[in-house]
Design a protein around this motif. Structure first.
Motif, PDB file in Angstrom:
ATOM      1  N   PHE A 102      43.803  32.044  40.268  1.00  0.00           N
ATOM      2  CA  PHE A 102      44.780  32.475  41.251  1.00  0.00           C
ATOM      3  C   PHE A 102      46.111  31.779  41.011  1.00  0.00           C
ATOM      4  O   PHE A 102      46.187  30.767  40.313  1.00  0.00           O
ATOM      5  CB  PHE A 102      44.274  32.153  42.670  1.00  0.00           C
ATOM      6  CG  PHE A 102      43.002  32.888  43.023  1.00  0.00           C
ATOM      7  CD1 PHE A 102      43.030  34.216  43.410  1.00  0.00           C
ATOM      8  CD2 PHE A 102      41.771  32.246  42.956  1.00  0.00           C
ATOM      9  CE1 PHE A 102      41.866  34.889  43.726  1.00  0.00           C
ATOM     10  CE2 PHE A 102      40.602  32.911  43.275  1.00  0.00           C
ATOM     11  CZ  PHE A 102      40.647  34.238  43.666  1.00  0.00           C
ATOM     12  N   ASN A 103      47.157  32.317  41.609  1.00  0.00           N
ATOM     13  CA  ASN A 103      48.493  31.735  41.443  1.00  0.00           C
ATOM     14  C   ASN A 103      48.573  30.307  41.967  1.00  0.00           C
ATOM     15  O   ASN A 103      49.410  29.535  41.523  1.00  0.00           O
ATOM     16  CB  ASN A 103      49.550  32.598  42.139  1.00  0.00           C
ATOM     17  CG  ASN A 103      49.795  33.894  41.400  1.00  0.00           C
ATOM     18  OD1 ASN A 103      49.652  33.959  40.183  1.00  0.00           O
ATOM     19  ND2 ASN A 103      50.145  34.940  42.127  1.00  0.00           N
ATOM     20  N   ASN A 104      47.694  29.954  42.925  1.00  0.00           N
ATOM     21  CA  ASN A 104      47.719  28.587  43.458  1.00  0.00           C
ATOM     22  C   ASN A 104      46.959  27.603  42.572  1.00  0.00           C
ATOM     23  O   ASN A 104      46.820  26.432  42.905  1.00  0.00           O
ATOM     24  CB  ASN A 104      47.158  28.561  44.882  1.00  0.00           C
ATOM     25  CG  ASN A 104      45.694  28.936  44.956  1.00  0.00           C
ATOM     26  OD1 ASN A 104      45.035  29.124  43.937  1.00  0.00           O
ATOM     27  ND2 ASN A 104      45.186  29.046  46.176  1.00  0.00           N
ATOM     28  N   GLY A 105      46.430  28.084  41.440  1.00  0.00           N
ATOM     29  CA  GLY A 105      45.740  27.223  40.495  1.00  0.00           C
ATOM     30  C   GLY A 105      44.228  27.199  40.653  1.00  0.00           C
ATOM     31  O   GLY A 105      43.523  26.728  39.767  1.00  0.00           O
ATOM     32  N   ASN A 106      43.705  27.692  41.772  1.00  0.00           N
ATOM     33  CA  ASN A 106      42.255  27.740  41.969  1.00  0.00           C
ATOM     34  C   ASN A 106      41.630  28.733  40.997  1.00  0.00           C
ATOM     35  O   ASN A 106      42.238  29.748  40.650  1.00  0.00           O
ATOM     36  CB  ASN A 106      41.903  28.145  43.400  1.00  0.00           C
ATOM     37  CG  ASN A 106      42.276  27.088  44.418  1.00  0.00           C
ATOM     38  OD1 ASN A 106      42.503  25.936  44.066  1.00  0.00           O
ATOM     39  ND2 ASN A 106      42.346  27.482  45.677  1.00  0.00           N
ATOM     40  N   VAL A 107      40.401  28.422  40.565  1.00  0.00           N
ATOM     41  CA  VAL A 107      39.672  29.288  39.640  1.00  0.00           C
ATOM     42  C   VAL A 107      38.395  29.757  40.320  1.00  0.00           C
ATOM     43  O   VAL A 107      37.638  28.953  40.871  1.00  0.00           O
ATOM     44  CB  VAL A 107      39.336  28.552  38.325  1.00  0.00           C
ATOM     45  CG1 VAL A 107      38.486  29.421  37.422  1.00  0.00           C
ATOM     46  CG2 VAL A 107      40.609  28.121  37.616  1.00  0.00           C
ATOM     47  N   PHE A 108      38.159  31.069  40.302  1.00  0.00           N
ATOM     48  CA  PHE A 108      36.935  31.661  40.824  1.00  0.00           C
ATOM     49  C   PHE A 108      36.047  31.929  39.615  1.00  0.00           C
ATOM     50  O   PHE A 108      36.345  32.788  38.792  1.00  0.00           O
ATOM     51  CB  PHE A 108      37.261  32.941  41.592  1.00  0.00           C
ATOM     52  CG  PHE A 108      36.122  33.511  42.404  1.00  0.00           C
ATOM     53  CD1 PHE A 108      34.988  32.777  42.707  1.00  0.00           C
ATOM     54  CD2 PHE A 108      36.199  34.806  42.882  1.00  0.00           C
ATOM     55  CE1 PHE A 108      33.958  33.308  43.454  1.00  0.00           C
ATOM     56  CE2 PHE A 108      35.176  35.348  43.639  1.00  0.00           C
ATOM     57  CZ  PHE A 108      34.051  34.600  43.935  1.00  0.00           C
ATOM     58  N   ASP A 109      34.966  31.168  39.519  1.00  0.00           N
ATOM     59  CA  ASP A 109      34.089  31.176  38.351  1.00  0.00           C
ATOM     60  C   ASP A 109      33.429  32.536  38.147  1.00  0.00           C
ATOM     61  O   ASP A 109      32.872  33.129  39.081  1.00  0.00           O
ATOM     62  CB  ASP A 109      33.020  30.098  38.525  1.00  0.00           C
ATOM     63  CG  ASP A 109      32.109  29.986  37.330  1.00  0.00           C
ATOM     64  OD1 ASP A 109      32.614  29.726  36.224  1.00  0.00           O
ATOM     65  OD2 ASP A 109      30.893  30.182  37.504  1.00  0.00           O
ATOM     66  N   GLY A 110      33.466  33.030  36.918  1.00  0.00           N
ATOM     67  CA  GLY A 110      32.877  34.320  36.575  1.00  0.00           C
ATOM     68  C   GLY A 110      31.385  34.378  36.833  1.00  0.00           C
ATOM     69  O   GLY A 110      30.849  35.409  37.233  1.00  0.00           O
ATOM     70  N   GLU A 111      30.698  33.253  36.614  1.00  0.00           N
ATOM     71  CA  GLU A 111      29.256  33.214  36.868  1.00  0.00           C
ATOM     72  C   GLU A 111      28.973  33.423  38.358  1.00  0.00           C
ATOM     73  O   GLU A 111      28.052  34.141  38.736  1.00  0.00           O
ATOM     74  CB  GLU A 111      28.673  31.889  36.394  1.00  0.00           C
ATOM     75  CG  GLU A 111      27.168  31.834  36.463  1.00  0.00           C
ATOM     76  CD  GLU A 111      26.589  30.577  35.823  1.00  0.00           C
ATOM     77  OE1 GLU A 111      25.560  30.103  36.320  1.00  0.00           O
ATOM     78  OE2 GLU A 111      27.171  30.084  34.837  1.00  0.00           O
TER      79      GLU A 111
END
Length: 61
Positions: free
Chosen positions: A8-17
């Motif tokens: 996301f633009n805020n730097g958070n990552v939503f894991d694909g798994e």
């Protein structure tokens, strides 16, 4: 199923798994309920609308 992680633009990552796990759970739940594809899409659309009601706009840092 394999899904790509999303940053996301805020730097958070939503894991694909994690995305894949949740998609599988949702599809399996629809299957257990005996939903047709069109019925499942209606449920997803309603859920999407409700999620929007509980979202808040935040300031950009």
């Amino acid at each position: 199923m394999h899904f790509q992680s999303v940053q996301f633009n805020n730097g958070n990552v939503f894991d694909g798994e994690k995305i894949g796990e949740l998609v599988s759970e949702i599809i399996n739940k629809f299957s257990e309920a005996g939903l047709s594809c069109d019925e499942a899409k209606i449920v997803l659309d309603e859920a999407k609308g409700i999620l929007g009601e509980f979202s808040a706009v935040q300031k950009i840092p």
